[in-house]
Design a protein around this motif. Sequence first.
Motif, PDB file in Angstrom:
ATOM      1  N   VAL A  34       0.879  -1.168   0.000  1.00 45.35           N
ATOM      2  CA  VAL A  34       0.000   0.000   0.000  1.00 45.35           C
ATOM      3  C   VAL A  34       0.914   1.215   0.000  1.00 45.35           C
ATOM      4  O   VAL A  34       1.614   1.487   0.973  1.00 45.35           O
ATOM      5  N   ASN A  35       0.942   1.922  -1.119  1.00 47.07           N
ATOM      6  CA  ASN A  35       1.825   3.073  -1.276  1.00 47.07           C
ATOM      7  C   ASN A  35       1.201   4.288  -0.598  1.00 47.07           C
ATOM      8  O   ASN A  35       0.212   4.830  -1.068  1.00 47.07           O
ATOM      9  N   LEU A  41       5.170   4.615  -6.576  1.00 44.08           N
ATOM     10  CA  LEU A  41       6.255   3.772  -6.083  1.00 44.08           C
ATOM     11  C   LEU A  41       7.099   3.312  -7.264  1.00 44.08           C
ATOM     12  O   LEU A  41       6.560   2.886  -8.289  1.00 44.08           O
ATOM     13  N   ASP A  42       8.404   3.396  -7.132  1.00 46.59           N
ATOM     14  CA  ASP A  42       9.328   2.965  -8.178  1.00 46.59           C
ATOM     15  C   ASP A  42       9.323   1.434  -8.252  1.00 46.59           C
ATOM     16  O   ASP A  42       9.695   0.763  -7.295  1.00 46.59           O
ATOM     17  N   LEU A  46      11.665  -3.724  -7.382  1.00 44.29           N
ATOM     18  CA  LEU A  46      10.834  -4.796  -6.825  1.00 44.29           C
ATOM     19  C   LEU A  46      11.279  -6.150  -7.383  1.00 44.29           C
ATOM     20  O   LEU A  46      11.545  -6.280  -8.574  1.00 44.29           O
ATOM     21  N   PRO A  47      11.361  -7.150  -6.528  1.00 37.26           N
ATOM     22  CA  PRO A  47      11.840  -8.469  -6.977  1.00 37.26           C
ATOM     23  C   PRO A  47      10.813  -9.182  -7.841  1.00 37.26           C
ATOM     24  O   PRO A  47       9.613  -8.929  -7.743  1.00 37.26           O
ATOM     25  N   GLU A  48      11.303 -10.090  -8.658  1.00 33.96           N
ATOM     26  CA  GLU A  48      10.415 -10.863  -9.524  1.00 33.96           C
ATOM     27  C   GLU A  48      10.044 -12.204  -8.904  1.00 33.96           C
ATOM     28  O   GLU A  48       9.149 -12.878  -9.402  1.00 33.96           O
ATOM     29  N   ASP A  49      10.721 -12.588  -7.815  1.00 29.71           N
ATOM     30  CA  ASP A  49      10.444 -13.894  -7.206  1.00 29.71           C
ATOM     31  C   ASP A  49       9.313 -13.849  -6.181  1.00 29.71           C
ATOM     32  O   ASP A  49       8.959 -14.864  -5.601  1.00 29.71           O
ATOM     33  N   VAL A  50       8.722 -12.664  -5.953  1.00 28.67           N
ATOM     34  CA  VAL A  50       7.606 -12.499  -5.034  1.00 28.67           C
ATOM     35  C   VAL A  50       6.435 -11.913  -5.819  1.00 28.67           C
ATOM     36  O   VAL A  50       6.607 -10.945  -6.562  1.00 28.67           O
ATOM     37  N   VAL A  55      -1.014  -1.222  -4.415  1.00 32.73           N
ATOM     38  CA  VAL A  55      -2.194  -0.380  -4.231  1.00 32.73           C
ATOM     39  C   VAL A  55      -1.703   1.061  -4.133  1.00 32.73           C
ATOM     40  O   VAL A  55      -1.010   1.414  -3.178  1.00 32.73           O
ATOM     41  N   GLU A  56      -2.026   1.868  -5.116  1.00 33.90           N
ATOM     42  CA  GLU A  56      -1.612   3.274  -5.144  1.00 33.90           C
ATOM     43  C   GLU A  56      -2.737   4.146  -4.602  1.00 33.90           C
ATOM     44  O   GLU A  56      -3.907   3.892  -4.856  1.00 33.90           O
ATOM     45  N   ARG A  57      -2.359   5.167  -3.853  1.00 36.49           N
ATOM     46  CA  ARG A  57      -3.333   6.185  -3.444  1.00 36.49           C
ATOM     47  C   ARG A  57      -3.334   7.264  -4.510  1.00 36.49           C
ATOM     48  O   ARG A  57      -2.391   7.383  -5.275  1.00 36.49           O
TER      49      ARG A  57
END
Length: 123
Positions: A34-35, A41-42, A46-50, A55-57
């Motif tokens: 939740v940003n 959010l950049d 962010l990892p690709e294995d997760v 969720v952007e405000r």
Amino acid sequence: MTVMTAVAEGREGDQALAAGIAEARLLGTDLVLVNLRLSALDHSGLPEDVTITLVERSGPGDRDPVDAVLDEIEARPGIDRLVIGIRRRSPVGKAFLGSVSQRLLLQSPVPVVAVKPPADRSP
């Protein structure tokens, strides 16, 4: 089972993001971010294995950040824990100024993992 992370501005938000990713990896589960920042959010780090749901405000005119996080927890029954970043505050600061982190600690219906960034050791 899913981990949710509230990503606020600054070092606290960065630390919460890293801890949320680590928690999701440890549990082998999905991550909902939740940003709470006022900018997008950049995604580049962010990892690709997760598996991540972002969720952007919509910005400063959007609802209260605590309500945004609690609403997302309510809307997603699979959320098992919330990861947040905290910073050191004096007792007077806590008494007079509410914080998003403090309110989430008190109001979250799921267990909260609170992390703080390492101390700044600048001379």
